[in-house]
Design an enzyme around this catalytic site. Structure first.
Site, PDB file in Angstrom:
ATOM      1  N   TRP A 162     -10.099  -8.624 -10.791  1.00 14.46           N
ATOM      2  CA  TRP A 162     -10.117  -8.897  -9.352  1.00 14.46           C
ATOM      3  C   TRP A 162     -11.488  -9.462  -8.991  1.00 14.46           C
ATOM      4  O   TRP A 162     -12.517  -8.918  -9.401  1.00 14.46           O
ATOM      5  CB  TRP A 162      -9.869  -7.643  -8.512  1.00 14.46           C
ATOM      6  CG  TRP A 162     -10.087  -7.944  -7.057  1.00 14.46           C
ATOM      7  CD1 TRP A 162      -9.265  -8.680  -6.251  1.00 14.46           C
ATOM      8  CD2 TRP A 162     -11.228  -7.581  -6.251  1.00 14.46           C
ATOM      9  NE1 TRP A 162      -9.825  -8.797  -4.993  1.00 14.46           N
ATOM     10  CE2 TRP A 162     -11.028  -8.143  -4.967  1.00 14.46           C
ATOM     11  CE3 TRP A 162     -12.396  -6.860  -6.493  1.00 14.46           C
ATOM     12  CZ2 TRP A 162     -11.945  -7.989  -3.924  1.00 14.46           C
ATOM     13  CZ3 TRP A 162     -13.314  -6.707  -5.467  1.00 14.46           C
ATOM     14  CH2 TRP A 162     -13.079  -7.263  -4.189  1.00 14.46           C
ATOM     15  N   GLU A 167      -5.388 -10.065  -9.934  1.00 12.86           N
ATOM     16  CA  GLU A 167      -5.056  -9.397  -8.672  1.00 12.86           C
ATOM     17  C   GLU A 167      -5.432 -10.275  -7.474  1.00 12.86           C
ATOM     18  O   GLU A 167      -6.593 -10.613  -7.278  1.00 12.86           O
ATOM     19  CB  GLU A 167      -5.825  -8.062  -8.608  1.00 12.86           C
ATOM     20  CG  GLU A 167      -5.622  -7.293  -7.314  1.00 12.86           C
ATOM     21  CD  GLU A 167      -6.385  -5.970  -7.288  1.00 12.86           C
ATOM     22  OE1 GLU A 167      -7.185  -5.707  -8.215  1.00 12.86           O
ATOM     23  OE2 GLU A 167      -6.185  -5.199  -6.338  1.00 12.86           O
ATOM     24  N   LYS A 214      -5.531 -11.269  -3.232  1.00 13.33           N
ATOM     25  CA  LYS A 214      -5.876 -10.557  -1.995  1.00 13.33           C
ATOM     26  C   LYS A 214      -5.764 -11.522  -0.826  1.00 13.33           C
ATOM     27  O   LYS A 214      -5.896 -12.736  -1.003  1.00 13.33           O
ATOM     28  CB  LYS A 214      -7.301 -10.014  -2.118  1.00 13.33           C
ATOM     29  CG  LYS A 214      -7.640  -8.967  -1.076  1.00 13.33           C
ATOM     30  CD  LYS A 214      -8.894  -8.196  -1.434  1.00 13.33           C
ATOM     31  CE  LYS A 214      -9.227  -7.194  -0.340  1.00 13.33           C
ATOM     32  NZ  LYS A 214     -10.390  -6.378  -0.656  1.00 13.33           N
ATOM     33  N   ASP A 270      -1.397  -5.559  -5.363  1.00 13.41           N
ATOM     34  CA  ASP A 270      -2.014  -4.397  -4.720  1.00 13.41           C
ATOM     35  C   ASP A 270      -1.348  -4.246  -3.356  1.00 13.41           C
ATOM     36  O   ASP A 270      -1.328  -5.189  -2.553  1.00 13.41           O
ATOM     37  CB  ASP A 270      -3.529  -4.626  -4.584  1.00 13.41           C
ATOM     38  CG  ASP A 270      -4.261  -3.435  -3.979  1.00 13.41           C
ATOM     39  OD1 ASP A 270      -3.813  -2.939  -2.926  1.00 13.41           O
ATOM     40  OD2 ASP A 270      -5.289  -3.006  -4.540  1.00 13.41           O
ATOM     41  N   HIS A 328      -2.971  -5.669  -0.180  1.00 13.22           N
ATOM     42  CA  HIS A 328      -3.522  -7.023  -0.191  1.00 13.22           C
ATOM     43  C   HIS A 328      -2.641  -8.099   0.416  1.00 13.22           C
ATOM     44  O   HIS A 328      -2.693  -9.254   0.008  1.00 13.22           O
ATOM     45  CB  HIS A 328      -3.884  -7.408  -1.627  1.00 13.22           C
ATOM     46  CG  HIS A 328      -5.087  -6.676  -2.134  1.00 13.22           C
ATOM     47  ND1 HIS A 328      -5.736  -7.002  -3.289  1.00 13.22           N
ATOM     48  CD2 HIS A 328      -5.770  -5.619  -1.614  1.00 13.22           C
ATOM     49  CE1 HIS A 328      -6.756  -6.182  -3.485  1.00 13.22           C
ATOM     50  NE2 HIS A 328      -6.780  -5.330  -2.485  1.00 13.22           N
ATOM     51  N   HIS A 369      -1.259  -2.070  -8.016  1.00 11.55           N
ATOM     52  CA  HIS A 369      -2.225  -1.134  -7.474  1.00 11.55           C
ATOM     53  C   HIS A 369      -1.526  -0.455  -6.306  1.00 11.55           C
ATOM     54  O   HIS A 369      -1.258  -1.092  -5.283  1.00 11.55           O
ATOM     55  CB  HIS A 369      -3.497  -1.844  -7.000  1.00 11.55           C
ATOM     56  CG  HIS A 369      -4.499  -2.030  -8.088  1.00 11.55           C
ATOM     57  ND1 HIS A 369      -5.699  -2.651  -7.896  1.00 11.55           N
ATOM     58  CD2 HIS A 369      -4.475  -1.612  -9.395  1.00 11.55           C
ATOM     59  CE1 HIS A 369      -6.373  -2.633  -9.046  1.00 11.55           C
ATOM     60  NE2 HIS A 369      -5.651  -2.021  -9.961  1.00 11.55           N
ATOM     61  N   ASP A 428      -8.734  -2.125   6.247  1.00 11.57           N
ATOM     62  CA  ASP A 428      -8.956  -1.509   4.937  1.00 11.57           C
ATOM     63  C   ASP A 428      -7.693  -1.560   4.086  1.00 11.57           C
ATOM     64  O   ASP A 428      -6.600  -1.304   4.581  1.00 11.57           O
ATOM     65  CB  ASP A 428      -9.405  -0.056   5.103  1.00 11.57           C
ATOM     66  CG  ASP A 428      -9.667   0.589   3.757  1.00 11.57           C
ATOM     67  OD1 ASP A 428     -10.286  -0.070   2.899  1.00 11.57           O
ATOM     68  OD2 ASP A 428      -9.247   1.736   3.540  1.00 11.57           O
ATOM     69  N   ASP A 449      -7.496   0.250   1.215  1.00 10.42           N
ATOM     70  CA  ASP A 449      -7.640   1.302   0.203  1.00 10.42           C
ATOM     71  C   ASP A 449      -7.639   2.718   0.746  1.00 10.42           C
ATOM     72  O   ASP A 449      -8.473   3.540   0.343  1.00 10.42           O
ATOM     73  CB  ASP A 449      -8.927   1.057  -0.594  1.00 10.42           C
ATOM     74  CG  ASP A 449      -8.935  -0.318  -1.243  1.00 10.42           C
ATOM     75  OD1 ASP A 449      -8.222  -0.487  -2.227  1.00 10.42           O
ATOM     76  OD2 ASP A 449      -9.637  -1.208  -0.730  1.00 10.42           O
ATOM     77  N   ASP A 488      -4.975   2.657  -6.611  1.00 12.30           N
ATOM     78  CA  ASP A 488      -6.250   2.049  -6.222  1.00 12.30           C
ATOM     79  C   ASP A 488      -6.561   2.373  -4.769  1.00 12.30           C
ATOM     80  O   ASP A 488      -5.999   1.775  -3.857  1.00 12.30           O
ATOM     81  CB  ASP A 488      -6.212   0.528  -6.430  1.00 12.30           C
ATOM     82  CG  ASP A 488      -7.550  -0.104  -6.041  1.00 12.30           C
ATOM     83  OD1 ASP A 488      -8.556   0.628  -6.012  1.00 12.30           O
ATOM     84  OD2 ASP A 488      -7.581  -1.315  -5.765  1.00 12.30           O
TER      85      ASP A 488
HETATM   86  C1  RNT Z   1     -10.252  -4.731  -4.131  1.00 12.07           C
HETATM   87  C2  RNT Z   1      -9.239  -4.578  -5.204  1.00 12.07           C
HETATM   88  C3  RNT Z   1      -9.738  -4.011  -6.503  1.00 12.07           C
HETATM   89  C4  RNT Z   1     -10.699  -2.857  -6.321  1.00 12.07           C
HETATM   90  C5  RNT Z   1     -11.027  -2.105  -7.576  1.00 12.07           C
HETATM   91  C6  RNT Z   1     -12.198  -1.208  -7.404  1.00 12.07           C
HETATM   92  O1  RNT Z   1      -9.724  -5.094  -2.942  1.00 12.07           O
HETATM   93  O2  RNT Z   1      -8.163  -3.838  -4.728  1.00 12.07           O
HETATM   94  O3  RNT Z   1      -8.672  -3.651  -7.287  1.00 12.07           O
HETATM   95  O4  RNT Z   1     -10.215  -1.938  -5.375  1.00 12.07           O
HETATM   96  O5  RNT Z   1     -11.186  -2.982  -8.605  1.00 12.07           O
HETATM   97 ZN    ZN Z   2      -6.685  -3.227  -6.122  1.00 13.32          ZN
END
Ligand code: RNT
Ligand code: ZN
Length: 410
Positions: free
Chosen positions: A176, A217, A219, A250, A253, A277, A285, A287, A317
């Site tokens: 990523w 990955e 985003k 993810d 994302h 993820h 956010d 996460d 994640d």
């Molecule tokens: C960031 C991504 C990535 C990170 C990790 C720490 O937006 O989701 O995967 O969260 O690599």
């Molecule tokens: Zn991620």
């Protein structure tokens, strides 16, 4: 598990014992970076590059020994087959510059994994670095910047390969990068071309697919790069279609109204494998700690009804510094386990038949009826068989651990 529970599921053609056995075989990759707010062990740079961890809960792990202790404590409270998920900034042995890393810098991690029967997934750390110039890495217009990160990524793939080989469990190396622009860029194409060229150079290294896979990955935006992300979903979908790379989705994302579960069948039709993820977006956010919500349930449902559990790399994640970090890891992981179990306790064949026969009322009715079946008892049985603390007592263990171990950290 009471036999009445087995009887209830039998009415729907479901065998809870079989669901339990299937669940035992699904490896879940648990992120080490929840335990120290992605500080890593190098400490030269604080977290930067499009992501942030917020919150000031005390007793954060400082360094390898404390982190491993917390990790083991958390992993023992998570049922089933587990992999640990490391970032390159978590070197356990004689740290070197990121462009020079090799598996030798992770020797203690290999011992930890071996002793506990875990596989290891790995991630190049393409953030928190002064080599991220103007917020760009693999897509930078500066050749020396691209070269640096290409080298770091190739070395990371070699580390994954080694993990796969020595631990006898295939490793996923996930790339990523945060590259993007705060405002609409003057030139999108050349940044994406740079990224494509860098990835081509990375994939010139022919890794052994017996030991590892490499995922990319995407985003939608990051902090400080709100207008443009080089590695967008379309970019990587196309790159994956033309290379060895695996698409990593993810859950945090995408645009807030996009349905991540809906993407799975399309990706699976055109790719052998995909990666996840498991995360939870809240406003800006991506996460937050994973909850047992409809989004998570639908992703797990798709994997089960597409019969794709063995074609997916499933990792968590998220990172939350505002609550007990061990508990945070356990809560999210257990929610993922619960969702997968509920998917495995669903009579998908019946539901598919209803759909094919145009019985849409029955589809809706059955889906709603299933929500109140006694899946919680099957979950408790699963915990028992995995030798893991019950849902109703595990947090007491964390409180004790916080008092006896974590709180002594000052
Ligand atoms: C960031 C991504 C990535 C990170 C990790 C720490 O937006 O989701 O995967 O969260 O690599
Ligand atoms: Zn991620």
């Amino acid at each position: 598990m009471r036999k009445e529970v087995i009887e209830v599921y039998k009415r729907y053609g479901i065998d809870p014992k079989k669901a339990i056995e299937t669940l035992k075989s699904v490896p879940l990759s648990i992120q080490c970076w929840q335990l120290d707010d992605i500080d890593g062990f190098l400490k030269k740079e604080s977290l930067s590059g499009g992501i942030a961890s917020t919150g000031n809960y005390p007793f954060k792990a400082r360094g390898f020994d404390e982190l491993v202790k917390d990790y083991k404590f958390a992993l023992d409270l998570i049922p089933g087959k587990k992999k640990i998920n490391l970032h390159a900034i978590y070197e356990s042995d004689e740290p070197v510059d990121r462009s020079e890393i090799s598996y030798k810098n992770f020797a203690k991690w290999i011992d930890f994994a071996k002793n506990n029967g875990y596989g290891i997934d790995f991630n190049p750390t393409v953030f928190s670095s002064e080599m991220l110039v103007d917020g760009l890495s693999l897509s930078s217009p500066k050749k020396e910047v691209r070269d640096y990160w290409v080298k770091h990524c190739i070395n990371s793939i070699k580390i994954s390969e080694k993990f796969g080989e020595v631990l006898n469990e295939k490793s996923l190396c996930n790339i990523w990068i945060p590259d993007g622009e705060k405002e609409s860029p003057a030139d999108r194409l050349s940044l994406r071309k740079n990224l494509k060229d860098s990835l081509d150079r990375i994939f010139e290294y022919k890794f052994d697919k017996k030991y590892c896979d490499v995922s990319l990955e995407s985003k939608v935006f990051g902090i400080g790069v709100e207008s443009f992300t080089v590695g967008s979903s379309e970019f990587y979908q196309n790159y994956c279609a033309h290379s060895e790379a695996i698409n990593l989705v993810d859950m945090g994302h995408y645009h807030p109204t996009e349905n991540v579960a809906d993407k799975i069948s399309s990706i699976l039709l055109f790719n052998d494998k995909m990666a996840f993820h498991i995360s939870r977006p809240v406003r800006w956010d991506s996460d937050h700690v994973v909850k047992l919500n409809d989004e998570l349930q639908e992703v797990c449902d798709e994997l089960v009804k597409c019969d794709a559990l063995n074609r997916a790399y499933i990792g968590l994640d998220y990172f939350d510094g505002s609550i007990n970090r061990v508990a945070s890891l356990v809560i999210g992981a257990r929610n993922l386990v619960k969702a997968l179990l509920r998917s495995l306790l669903t009579p998908w064949e019946t539901l598919k038949e209803y759909q094919n026969e145009g019985k849409h009322t029955e589809v809706l009715l059955l889906q709603e009826e299933l929500k109140t079946l006694p899946w919680e008892e099957v979950y408790e049985e699963y915990l028992k068989e995995c030798n893991v603390e019950s849902e109703y007592t595990w947090f007491n263990k964390v409180k004790e651990y916080e008092k006896e171990v974590m709180s002594k950290r000052g």
